[in-house]
Design an enzyme around this catalytic site. Structure first.
Site: not given
Length: 228
Positions: A134, A63-65
């Protein structure tokens, strides 16, 4: 042959779209203003650098780093050598230990060796502000990675998609399950791994699928470059 297409061939036009240029500009402006952004600029597109389109066998959607210092380097779930293995990846290792004969948990979380074998480790958002999960979710990266998934769906056949958690499963809704092999499970995060990620057997099932297609299975034991 379709699998000779490169990312450059199929993404060059997308990278000229106004939304994409705006995304890059926003990230660049934040960096220039002194905001710490992960991963470093040179690593943002590493998923594509290490796994060419024609080599993609398996897609794992993140999803997000990671937003901690030194963690993110452009491959979903992976961290640089010398950085503590994050909890979700530890749970992935636990599932591997339980299902792959001879797998022993490595003392690092660096997954480049997976990427080099054709495992596209794709985060759906490619940058993040330090310490702010996010924080770049609405910059346009999701549009870009939707396009990436649709291009794999269109130009490749028989790719295994490992979709863990609701975010990845929504993202993967466009995948043609007649053309590709889609496996779904809860996310390996400590919050959800016990709801069905443990025991999903995805790493074994992915390799069985590849072998049935006459392809080399993935060696899931992560190897540091100096060891290989």
């Amino acid at each position: 042959m379709a699998n000779e297409l490169t990312w450059h061939d199929v993404l060059a036009e997308e990278k000229q779209q106004p939304y994409f240029l705006n995304t890059l500009q926003t990230v660049a402006s934040e960096r220039q203003s002194g905001v710490t952004i992960y991963p470093p600029q040179k690593d943002v597109f590493n998923a594509f650098r290490f796994t060419e389109l024609g080599d993609v066998k398996v897609v794992i959607l993140g999803q997000d780093p990671y937003h901690g210092p030194g963690q993110a380097h452009g491959l979903a779930f992976s961290v640089r050598p010398g950085i503590a293995t994050p909890p979700s990846l530890l749970n992935m290792y636990k599932e591997l230990e339980n299902t792959i004969p001879g797998f022993t948990r490595p003392n690092h979380g660096y997954l480049e060796s997976w990427a080099r074998q054709g495992v596209l480790l794709l985060n759906t958002v490619l940058t993040v502000r330090a310490g702010q999960a996010h924080s770049h979710a609405s910059l346009g990266w999701e549009t870009f990675t939707d396009k990436v998934i649709s291009l794999i769906n269109q130009h490749r056949e028989g790719v295994v998609f490992l979709l863990w958690g609701s975010h990845a499963q929504k993202k993967g809704a466009i995948i043609d399950x007649q053309r590709h092999h889609v496996l779904k499970a809860p996310h390996p995060s400590p919050l959800s791994a016990h709801r069905g990620f443990f025991g999903c057997n995805h790493f074994v099932l992915a390799n069985q699928w590849l072998e049935q297609r006459g392809e080399t299975p993935i060696d899931w034991m992560p190897v540091l470059p100096a060891e290989s």
